[in-house]
Design an enzyme around this catalytic site. Structure first.
Site, mmCIF file in Angstrom:
data_model
loop_
_atom_site.group_PDB
_atom_site.id
_atom_site.type_symbol
_atom_site.label_atom_id
_atom_site.label_comp_id
_atom_site.label_asym_id
_atom_site.label_seq_id
_atom_site.Cartn_x
_atom_site.Cartn_y
_atom_site.Cartn_z
ATOM 1 N N SER A 134 0.951 -1.179 0.107
ATOM 2 C CA SER A 134 -0.081 -0.014 -0.027
ATOM 3 C C SER A 134 0.991 1.196 -0.100
ATOM 4 C CB SER A 134 -0.856 -0.094 1.236
ATOM 5 O OG SER A 134 -1.313 1.253 1.530
ATOM 6 N N TYR A 163 -2.514 -0.869 10.431
ATOM 7 C CA TYR A 163 -2.324 -0.966 8.869
ATOM 8 C C TYR A 163 -1.074 -0.540 8.406
ATOM 9 C CZ TYR A 163 -4.291 -0.790 4.176
ATOM 10 O OH TYR A 163 -4.507 -0.963 2.863
HETATM 11 P P1 NAD Z 1 -11.616 -5.670 -0.396
HETATM 12 O O1 NAD Z 1 -12.237 -5.730 0.778
HETATM 13 O O2 NAD Z 1 -12.248 -5.317 -1.770
HETATM 14 O O3 NAD Z 1 -10.909 -7.374 -0.485
HETATM 15 C C1 NAD Z 1 -10.272 -7.758 0.514
HETATM 16 C C2 NAD Z 1 -10.330 -9.331 0.206
HETATM 17 O O4 NAD Z 1 -9.551 -10.079 1.368
HETATM 18 C C3 NAD Z 1 -11.725 -9.833 0.000
HETATM 19 O O5 NAD Z 1 -11.691 -10.779 -0.902
HETATM 20 C C4 NAD Z 1 -11.785 -10.614 1.291
HETATM 21 O O6 NAD Z 1 -12.824 -11.582 1.281
HETATM 22 C C5 NAD Z 1 -10.520 -10.955 1.834
HETATM 23 N N1 NAD Z 1 -10.339 -11.348 3.101
HETATM 24 C C6 NAD Z 1 -10.598 -10.564 4.086
HETATM 25 N N2 NAD Z 1 -10.251 -11.037 5.547
HETATM 26 C C7 NAD Z 1 -9.930 -12.333 5.062
HETATM 27 C C8 NAD Z 1 -9.624 -13.551 5.749
HETATM 28 N N3 NAD Z 1 -9.371 -13.375 7.033
HETATM 29 N N4 NAD Z 1 -9.234 -14.620 5.177
HETATM 30 C C9 NAD Z 1 -9.288 -14.659 3.755
HETATM 31 N N5 NAD Z 1 -9.732 -13.538 3.044
HETATM 32 C C10 NAD Z 1 -9.914 -12.616 3.628
HETATM 33 O O7 NAD Z 1 -10.448 -4.960 -0.512
HETATM 34 P P2 NAD Z 1 -9.134 -4.477 -1.466
HETATM 35 O O8 NAD Z 1 -9.373 -2.889 -1.420
HETATM 36 O O9 NAD Z 1 -9.284 -5.096 -2.818
HETATM 37 O O10 NAD Z 1 -8.008 -5.003 -0.699
HETATM 38 C C11 NAD Z 1 -6.835 -5.975 -1.067
HETATM 39 C C12 NAD Z 1 -5.629 -5.470 -0.662
HETATM 40 O O11 NAD Z 1 -5.209 -4.325 -1.149
HETATM 41 C C13 NAD Z 1 -5.687 -5.309 0.904
HETATM 42 O O12 NAD Z 1 -4.392 -5.854 1.165
HETATM 43 C C14 NAD Z 1 -5.479 -3.916 1.075
HETATM 44 O O13 NAD Z 1 -4.923 -3.596 2.263
HETATM 45 C C15 NAD Z 1 -4.753 -3.441 -0.091
HETATM 46 N N6 NAD Z 1 -4.936 -2.222 -0.568
HETATM 47 C C16 NAD Z 1 -6.068 -1.533 -0.652
HETATM 48 C C17 NAD Z 1 -6.098 -0.141 -1.139
HETATM 49 C C18 NAD Z 1 -7.381 0.512 -1.516
HETATM 50 O O14 NAD Z 1 -7.471 1.602 -1.473
HETATM 51 N N7 NAD Z 1 -8.653 -0.168 -1.484
HETATM 52 C C19 NAD Z 1 -4.997 0.671 -1.346
HETATM 53 C C20 NAD Z 1 -3.700 -0.044 -0.914
HETATM 54 C C21 NAD Z 1 -3.758 -1.183 -0.759
#
Ligand code: NAD
Length: 261
Positions: free
Chosen positions: A143, A156
C-alpha cells in the site's frame, strides 16, 4: 499466454484488487486458486465463472488468512489439485481506523494477522515447491501505507511497512533461485475496504457519499482520481512475466503521485 500451465494462488481474491489480479493472471493463462471470506457456494460460483471466461482450471479455497494451518492447507491443495504454486499473490487485507490510544487490541491483532502474518505463512508453505522447480513469483499487496503513514492507521501502516521488509528478505534469500518477490503499493482504489472511511468522512464533513469519495481522493492523491483495480492487475501480470525476472525486492507505488509528495 505467458503463464499457460502455471498456477496462481491469490489470497483475498473474491473482491476488489485481488479479483482484478486473479482475472489478469487468468488472462495470461494461469490456473487459479481464488480465496476469500465468502460462502462456499459464492466462492465456487465465482471460480466457475472465471474458469468459463478464461478457459483455465480454477478452484475456490475458503481458507481464513488469520489461521496458519488453513493457509498451509490452501497452498497444499493448489499443489495437489492444480499442479503447483508458481505465482503466489498475498493480497487479503482488512482495515480499521482509530487513534493509537483508542485502537482496539483485537483489531490490532487481526490486522497484523491478516495483512502481514498471512503473507509469511503462505510464502513459507509455497517456497519449498518454488525452490524445487527453480521458478516462482511472489507478489505482495502493500500500500502507499507501506511507504508513508497516515493518522489513525497504526496497525495497517505497521503491517504494510512489515510487508515491505518481508518482501526484501524473501527476495534476497531467493535471488539466485529463479524466484522473485515484490510488493505493489496502491494508493486509493475504490473497493469495499475503503467504504467505511468514505462513510466516516461524509458524516464528519456533512458530505454525500459521492462528495466524500472526491474529497477522500483529492486530499492525498495528486491525480485526484482513484487507481483502477485493473491497473494493479496489469502490474501483477508484468511482475509474473519473464520480462520481470530481474526485478526483485521492490516496492512499487501505483498511487497517482501520493508518495511523490
Ligand atoms: P476488498 O475488501 O475488496 O478485498 C479484500 C479481500 O480479502 C476479500 O476477498 C476478502 O474476502 C478477503 N479477506 C478479508 N479477510 C480475510 C480473511 N481473514 N481470510 C481470507 N480472506 C480475507 O479490499 P481491497 O481494497 O481489494 O484490498 C485488497 C488488498 O489491497 C488489501 O491488502 C489492502 O490492504 C490493499 N490495498 C487496498 C487499497 C484501497 O484503496 N482499496 C489501497 C492500498 C492497498
Amino acid at each position: 499466454m505467458s503463464l499457460a500451465g502455471k498456477t496462481a494462488v491469490v489470497t483475498g481474491s473474491t473482491s476488489g484488487i485481488g479479483l482484478a489480479v486473479a482475472r489478469a493472471l487468468a488472462a495470461d493463462g494461469a490456473k487459479l486458486m481464488i480465496n476469500g471470506l465468502v460462502s462456499r457456494q459464492e466462492g465456487d460460483a465465482l471460480a466457475s465463472e472465471l474458469a468459463q471466461e478464461f478457459g483455465v482450471q480454477t478452484r475456490f479455497s475458503p481458507a481464513d488468512m488469520s489461521d496458519p494451518d488453513q493457509i498451509q492447507a490452501m497452498v497444499e491443495e493448489a499443489i495437489r489439485e492444480l499442479g503447483g504454486v508458481d505465482v503466489l499473490v498475498n493480497n487479503a487485507g482488512i482495515q480499521h481506523t482509530a487513534a493509537t490510544e483508542d485502537f482496539p487490541r483485537a483489531k490490532w491483532d487481526a490486522i497484523i494477522g491478516i495483512n502481514l502474518s498471512s503473507a509469511f505463512h503462505a510464502i513459507q508453505a509455497a517456497l519449498p515447491h518454488m525452490q524445487k522447480q527453480g521458478w516462482g513469483r511472489i507478489i505482495n499487496t502493500g500500500s502507499v501505507h507501506a511507504l508513508v503513514a497516515s493518522v489513525n492507521k497504526a496497525a495497517y501502516v505497521a503491517a504494510k511497512h512489515g510487508i515491505v521488509g518481508l518482501t526484501k528478505v524473501v527476495a534476497l534469500e531467493n535471488a539466485d533461485r529463479g524466484i522473485t518477490c515484490n510488493a505493489i503499493c496502491p494508493g486509493w482504489v475504490l473497493t469495499p475496504l475503503i467504504e467505511q472511511q468514505i462513510k466516516d468522512l461524509g458524516a464528519r464533513e456533512n458530505l454525500s457519499i459521492d462528495e466524500a469519495k472526491v474529497e477522500l481522493v483529492r486530499h492525498k492523491q495528486p491525480s485526484k482520481t482513484f487507481v483502477q483495480p485493473e491497473q494493479i492487475g496489469a502490474l501483477a501480470s508484468f511482475l509474473a512475466s519473464d520480462a520481470a525476472s530481474a526485478m526483485t525486492g521492490t516496492a512499487l507505488p501505483v498511487d497517482g503521485g501520493w508518495t511523490a509528495q
